[in-house]
Design a protein around this motif. Structure first.
Motif, PDB file in Angstrom:
ATOM      1  N   ASN A  88       0.825  -1.206   0.000  1.00 30.67           N
ATOM      2  CA  ASN A  88       0.000   0.000   0.000  1.00 30.67           C
ATOM      3  C   ASN A  88       0.860   1.257   0.000  1.00 30.67           C
ATOM      4  OD1 ASN A  88      -2.342  -1.472  -0.003  1.00 30.67           O
ATOM      5  ND2 ASN A  88      -2.574  -1.407   2.209  1.00 30.67           N
ATOM      6  N   GLY A  89       1.977   1.234   0.711  1.00 33.96           N
ATOM      7  CA  GLY A  89       2.880   2.375   0.732  1.00 33.96           C
ATOM      8  C   GLY A  89       3.508   2.643  -0.627  1.00 33.96           C
ATOM      9  N   ILE A  90       3.908   1.580  -1.309  1.00 33.96           N
ATOM     10  CA  ILE A  90       4.505   1.727  -2.639  1.00 33.96           C
ATOM     11  C   ILE A  90       3.477   2.310  -3.610  1.00 33.96           C
ATOM     12  CG2 ILE A  90       5.387   0.445  -4.632  1.00 33.96           C
ATOM     13  CD1 ILE A  90       6.730  -1.446  -2.572  1.00 33.96           C
ATOM     14  N   ILE A  91       2.284   1.765  -3.584  1.00 36.81           N
ATOM     15  CA  ILE A  91       1.238   2.261  -4.473  1.00 36.81           C
ATOM     16  C   ILE A  91       0.909   3.716  -4.160  1.00 36.81           C
ATOM     17  CG2 ILE A  91      -1.197   1.993  -5.099  1.00 36.81           C
ATOM     18  CD1 ILE A  91      -0.741  -1.053  -4.772  1.00 36.81           C
ATOM     19  N   PHE A  92       0.873   4.074  -2.891  1.00 36.97           N
ATOM     20  CA  PHE A  92       0.592   5.449  -2.490  1.00 36.97           C
ATOM     21  C   PHE A  92       1.655   6.407  -3.018  1.00 36.97           C
ATOM     22  CE2 PHE A  92       0.636   9.099   0.321  1.00 36.97           C
ATOM     23  CZ  PHE A  92      -0.712   9.398   0.444  1.00 36.97           C
ATOM     24  N   VAL A  93       2.924   6.036  -2.857  1.00 37.01           N
ATOM     25  CA  VAL A  93       4.024   6.893  -3.304  1.00 37.01           C
ATOM     26  C   VAL A  93       3.988   7.064  -4.819  1.00 37.01           C
ATOM     27  CG1 VAL A  93       6.538   7.020  -3.535  1.00 37.01           C
ATOM     28  CG2 VAL A  93       5.518   6.450  -1.334  1.00 37.01           C
ATOM     29  N   ILE A  94       3.777   5.985  -5.541  1.00 40.05           N
ATOM     30  CA  ILE A  94       3.756   6.054  -7.000  1.00 40.05           C
ATOM     31  C   ILE A  94       2.547   6.850  -7.483  1.00 40.05           C
ATOM     32  CG2 ILE A  94       3.482   4.680  -9.094  1.00 40.05           C
ATOM     33  CD1 ILE A  94       5.162   2.527  -7.677  1.00 40.05           C
ATOM     34  N   ARG A  95       1.401   6.589  -6.912  1.00 41.48           N
ATOM     35  CA  ARG A  95       0.159   7.247  -7.337  1.00 41.48           C
ATOM     36  C   ARG A  95       0.218   8.760  -7.127  1.00 41.48           C
ATOM     37  NH1 ARG A  95      -4.899   4.492  -5.133  1.00 41.48           N
ATOM     38  NH2 ARG A  95      -4.360   3.055  -6.794  1.00 41.48           N
ATOM     39  N   HIS A  96       0.834   9.193  -6.034  1.00 44.46           N
ATOM     40  CA  HIS A  96       0.868  10.614  -5.712  1.00 44.46           C
ATOM     41  C   HIS A  96       2.162  11.297  -6.151  1.00 44.46           C
ATOM     42  CE1 HIS A  96      -2.884  10.496  -3.530  1.00 44.46           C
ATOM     43  NE2 HIS A  96      -2.477   9.375  -2.973  1.00 44.46           N
ATOM     44  N   GLY A  97       3.085  10.551  -6.729  1.00 44.44           N
ATOM     45  CA  GLY A  97       4.315  11.137  -7.234  1.00 44.44           C
ATOM     46  C   GLY A  97       5.220  11.682  -6.144  1.00 44.44           C
ATOM     47  N   LEU A  98       5.261  10.998  -5.024  1.00 39.11           N
ATOM     48  CA  LEU A  98       6.054  11.462  -3.884  1.00 39.11           C
ATOM     49  C   LEU A  98       7.449  10.863  -3.892  1.00 39.11           C
ATOM     50  CD1 LEU A  98       3.364  10.980  -1.098  1.00 39.11           C
ATOM     51  CD2 LEU A  98       3.971  13.096  -2.256  1.00 39.11           C
ATOM     52  N   ARG A  99       8.324  11.416  -3.082  1.00 38.50           N
ATOM     53  CA  ARG A  99       9.611  10.793  -2.805  1.00 38.50           C
ATOM     54  C   ARG A  99       9.363   9.720  -1.751  1.00 38.50           C
ATOM     55  NH1 ARG A  99      13.241  15.466  -0.739  1.00 38.50           N
ATOM     56  NH2 ARG A  99      11.408  15.631   0.551  1.00 38.50           N
ATOM     57  N   TRP A 100      10.262   8.750  -1.651  1.00 42.08           N
ATOM     58  CA  TRP A 100      10.098   7.686  -0.656  1.00 42.08           C
ATOM     59  C   TRP A 100      10.030   8.264   0.743  1.00 42.08           C
ATOM     60  CZ3 TRP A 100       8.304   3.739  -2.890  1.00 42.08           C
ATOM     61  CH2 TRP A 100       8.761   3.331  -4.124  1.00 42.08           C
ATOM     62  N   ASP A 139       8.692  10.892   1.739  1.00 40.46           N
ATOM     63  CA  ASP A 139       7.410  11.540   2.010  1.00 40.46           C
ATOM     64  C   ASP A 139       6.259  10.561   2.204  1.00 40.46           C
ATOM     65  OD1 ASP A 139       8.715  13.946   1.789  1.00 40.46           O
ATOM     66  OD2 ASP A 139       8.261  14.161  -0.344  1.00 40.46           O
ATOM     67  N   ALA A 140       6.549   9.289   2.202  1.00 41.38           N
ATOM     68  CA  ALA A 140       5.502   8.288   2.408  1.00 41.38           C
ATOM     69  C   ALA A 140       4.924   8.426   3.818  1.00 41.38           C
ATOM     70  CB  ALA A 140       6.055   6.880   2.216  1.00 41.38           C
ATOM     71  N   PRO A 141       3.622   8.255   3.966  1.00 43.43           N
ATOM     72  CA  PRO A 141       3.028   8.348   5.300  1.00 43.43           C
ATOM     73  C   PRO A 141       3.608   7.289   6.234  1.00 43.43           C
ATOM     74  CG  PRO A 141       1.329   8.346   3.617  1.00 43.43           C
ATOM     75  CD  PRO A 141       2.614   8.038   2.933  1.00 43.43           C
ATOM     76  N   LYS A 142       3.762   7.652   7.483  1.00 43.25           N
ATOM     77  CA  LYS A 142       4.369   6.754   8.470  1.00 43.25           C
ATOM     78  C   LYS A 142       3.519   5.518   8.759  1.00 43.25           C
ATOM     79  CE  LYS A 142       7.766   9.549   9.302  1.00 43.25           C
ATOM     80  NZ  LYS A 142       8.793   9.498   8.323  1.00 43.25           N
ATOM     81  N   ASP A 143       2.217   5.590   8.520  1.00 43.04           N
ATOM     82  CA  ASP A 143       1.365   4.448   8.846  1.00 43.04           C
ATOM     83  C   ASP A 143       1.518   3.286   7.862  1.00 43.04           C
ATOM     84  OD1 ASP A 143       0.185   6.140   6.982  1.00 43.04           O
ATOM     85  OD2 ASP A 143      -1.836   5.488   7.491  1.00 43.04           O
ATOM     86  N   HIS A 144       2.193   3.499   6.731  1.00 43.29           N
ATOM     87  CA  HIS A 144       2.418   2.392   5.796  1.00 43.29           C
ATOM     88  C   HIS A 144       3.607   1.552   6.235  1.00 43.29           C
ATOM     89  CE1 HIS A 144      -0.676   3.415   3.009  1.00 43.29           C
ATOM     90  NE2 HIS A 144      -0.231   4.656   2.905  1.00 43.29           N
ATOM     91  N   SER A 145       4.739   2.137   6.355  1.00 42.52           N
ATOM     92  CA  SER A 145       5.982   1.500   6.809  1.00 42.52           C
ATOM     93  C   SER A 145       7.067   2.559   6.751  1.00 42.52           C
ATOM     94  CB  SER A 145       6.386   0.332   5.897  1.00 42.52           C
ATOM     95  OG  SER A 145       5.666  -0.825   6.232  1.00 42.52           O
ATOM     96  N   PRO A 146       8.219   2.298   7.343  1.00 45.17           N
ATOM     97  CA  PRO A 146       9.322   3.256   7.186  1.00 45.17           C
ATOM     98  C   PRO A 146       9.703   3.406   5.707  1.00 45.17           C
ATOM     99  CG  PRO A 146       9.809   1.705   8.935  1.00 45.17           C
ATOM    100  CD  PRO A 146       8.563   1.217   8.264  1.00 45.17           C
TER     101      PRO A 146
END
Length: 57
Positions: free
Chosen positions: A16-28, A30-37
């Motif tokens: 879910n964290g990977i998909i979130f980062v890719i979908r929103h065009g974020l840097r690693w 900037d991934a939300p903490k609730d997904h994983s480090p």
């Protein structure tokens, strides 16, 4: 989702964290903490790319 689970054992949050980062065009970082480090998410993404898991998904 079942096609890429072999690359990410027991890690639904990481997927879910990977998909979130890719979908929103974020840097690693900037991934939300609730997904994983962010380091975990990025290091699990790289082997999946070399195995073409995302193209098949």
């Amino acid at each position: 989702m079942h096609r890429i689970e072999s690359y990410f054992p027991r890690s639904r949050r990481v997927i879910n964290g990977i998909i979130f980062v890719i979908r929103h065009g974020l840097r690693w970082r900037d991934a939300p903490k609730d997904h994983s480090p962010h380091k975990t998410i990025s290091t699990r993404f790289i082997p999946a790319c070399t195995g073409n898991a995302w193209q098949r998904f």
